[in-house]
Design a protein around this motif. Structure first.
Motif, mmCIF file in Angstrom:
data_model
loop_
_atom_site.group_PDB
_atom_site.id
_atom_site.type_symbol
_atom_site.label_atom_id
_atom_site.label_comp_id
_atom_site.label_asym_id
_atom_site.label_seq_id
_atom_site.Cartn_x
_atom_site.Cartn_y
_atom_site.Cartn_z
ATOM 1 N N SER A 153 -3.356 -1.739 0.648
ATOM 2 C CA SER A 153 -2.475 -2.400 -0.318
ATOM 3 C C SER A 153 -1.065 -2.483 0.256
ATOM 4 O O SER A 153 -0.533 -1.499 0.782
ATOM 5 N N LYS A 185 -5.144 0.733 -4.905
ATOM 6 C CA LYS A 185 -4.456 0.827 -6.190
ATOM 7 C C LYS A 185 -4.686 2.227 -6.742
ATOM 8 O O LYS A 185 -5.777 2.758 -6.657
ATOM 9 N N GLY A 186 -3.657 2.795 -7.263
ATOM 10 C CA GLY A 186 -3.800 4.137 -7.811
ATOM 11 C C GLY A 186 -3.285 5.214 -6.909
ATOM 12 O O GLY A 186 -3.579 6.385 -7.096
ATOM 13 N N ASN A 187 -2.520 4.864 -5.916
ATOM 14 C CA ASN A 187 -1.997 5.852 -5.001
ATOM 15 C C ASN A 187 -0.516 5.637 -4.723
ATOM 16 O O ASN A 187 0.035 4.594 -5.029
ATOM 17 N N ILE A 188 0.073 6.661 -4.104
ATOM 18 C CA ILE A 188 1.495 6.652 -3.804
ATOM 19 C C ILE A 188 1.837 5.491 -2.882
ATOM 20 O O ILE A 188 1.091 5.172 -1.963
ATOM 21 N N GLN A 189 2.976 4.880 -3.132
ATOM 22 C CA GLN A 189 3.476 3.828 -2.247
ATOM 23 C C GLN A 189 4.485 4.416 -1.270
ATOM 24 O O GLN A 189 5.415 5.114 -1.679
ATOM 25 N N TYR A 190 4.286 4.101 0.012
ATOM 26 C CA TYR A 190 5.184 4.544 1.071
ATOM 27 C C TYR A 190 5.966 3.337 1.571
ATOM 28 O O TYR A 190 5.363 2.323 1.935
ATOM 29 N N PHE A 191 7.288 3.489 1.608
ATOM 30 C CA PHE A 191 8.141 2.356 1.935
ATOM 31 C C PHE A 191 8.477 2.277 3.412
ATOM 32 O O PHE A 191 8.605 3.294 4.104
ATOM 33 N N GLY A 192 8.646 1.034 3.879
ATOM 34 C CA GLY A 192 9.205 0.791 5.194
ATOM 35 C C GLY A 192 10.726 0.831 5.125
ATOM 36 O O GLY A 192 11.306 0.993 4.045
ATOM 37 N N ASN A 236 -1.071 -8.799 -7.642
ATOM 38 C CA ASN A 236 -0.017 -8.792 -8.638
ATOM 39 C C ASN A 236 1.111 -9.687 -8.163
ATOM 40 O O ASN A 236 1.334 -9.821 -6.950
ATOM 41 N N GLU A 251 2.005 -8.123 -4.614
ATOM 42 C CA GLU A 251 1.159 -7.116 -3.971
ATOM 43 C C GLU A 251 -0.088 -7.781 -3.421
ATOM 44 O O GLU A 251 -0.670 -8.656 -4.069
ATOM 45 N N VAL A 264 5.200 2.959 7.714
ATOM 46 C CA VAL A 264 5.225 1.521 7.453
ATOM 47 C C VAL A 264 6.297 0.901 8.343
ATOM 48 O O VAL A 264 7.435 1.378 8.368
ATOM 49 N N PHE A 275 10.110 -6.199 -7.977
ATOM 50 C CA PHE A 275 8.790 -6.431 -7.409
ATOM 51 C C PHE A 275 8.574 -7.916 -7.134
ATOM 52 O O PHE A 275 8.822 -8.760 -8.012
ATOM 53 N N SER A 279 2.775 -3.942 -0.946
ATOM 54 C CA SER A 279 3.635 -4.520 -1.983
ATOM 55 C C SER A 279 4.985 -4.849 -1.383
ATOM 56 O O SER A 279 5.450 -4.163 -0.475
ATOM 57 N N TYR A 292 9.178 -5.785 -2.221
ATOM 58 C CA TYR A 292 10.261 -5.654 -3.182
ATOM 59 C C TYR A 292 11.549 -6.232 -2.596
ATOM 60 O O TYR A 292 11.774 -6.170 -1.387
#
Lengths: 112, 112
Positions: free
Chosen positions: B31, B97-104, B56, B48, B4, B45, B33, B35
């Motif tokens: 997806s 939706k329903g999967n791991i979130q990977y952050f930048g 969201n 999204e 990301v 949050f 999101s 923060y």
């Protein structure tokens, strides 16, 4: 509203000891609980996650337990090493993603 | 696969100005999101986006807005900046939706 409480805020252990971080969530609809590790100046990295249909999950030295009745989940790190030193965040989500509600974080320090 | 990507990494603005932050998700992720991370409030949050639609929304004032483009890249905008908007803004992507979130790595915004 949705809330995740995390304790302790700081934790200091000796290398080789175990560390336990605890979280409590408020929304009973939550069904996905990831844990992230954030080193100083770095991005949060997922270290382990658990879904509500599982009570415990383990990955080498890291384990997570979930008690849905008590709305409580915990991170357990065994045989801690200095490189485990970081801030750890728990989070809760409904439908496994999209909107993560994070705990306040635990600063773990592992002393050699 | 590239991770990301967030741009810019650092921003300095003055009160009353507006700012736009950009996030390019992992290829194939739909997806995104956003923060806000501050020492006092932790990770909160913002919103999204999935397939160009806000799915969201967190509890932030209307000065915070976002959008997503057809290539899944996302932008967030903060208008009429306040001193309290100084923070690290992180975006995270997941396949759906329903999967791991990977952050930048985040954009660090300083409001003077």
């Amino acid at each position: 509203g949705e809330n995740v409480e995390q304790h302790p805020s700081t934790l200091s252990v000796q290398e080789g000891d175990s560390a336990v971080i605890k979280c409590t969530y408020s929304d009973s609809a939550s069904n996905y609980f990831p844990w992230y590790k954030q080193e100083l100046g770095k991005r949060p990295q997922l270290i382990i996650d658990i879904r509500s249909n599982v009570g415990e999950k383990k990955d080498q030295r890291i384990a997570v337990t979930l008690n849905k009745t008590a709305k409580h989940f915990s991170l357990h790190i065994t045989e801690t090493q200095p490189e485990d030193s970081a801030v750890y965040f728990c989070a809760a989500s409904i439908n496994q993603g999209g909107k993560l509600i994070f705990g306040q974080g635990t600063e773990l320090s592992v002393k050699p | 696969k590239a991770g990301v990507t967030q741009t810019p990494r650092y921003l300095i603005k003055t009160r009353g100005q507006q700012v736009t932050l950009s996030c390019s998700p992992i290829s194939g992720h739909r997806s995104v999101s956003w923060y806000q991370q501050t020492p006092g409030q932790g990770l909160q949050f913002l919103f999204e986006y999935f397939s160009e639609t806000q799915r969201n929304k967190g509890n932030f004032p209307g000065r915070f807005s976002g959008r997503q483009f057809s290539n899944s890249r996302s932008e967030m905008n903060v208008s009429t900046l306040e001193l309290g908007d100084s923070a690290l803004y992180l975006c995270a992507s997941s396949p759906s939706k329903g999967n791991i979130q990977y952050f930048g790595a985040g954009t660090r915004l300083s409001v003077l």
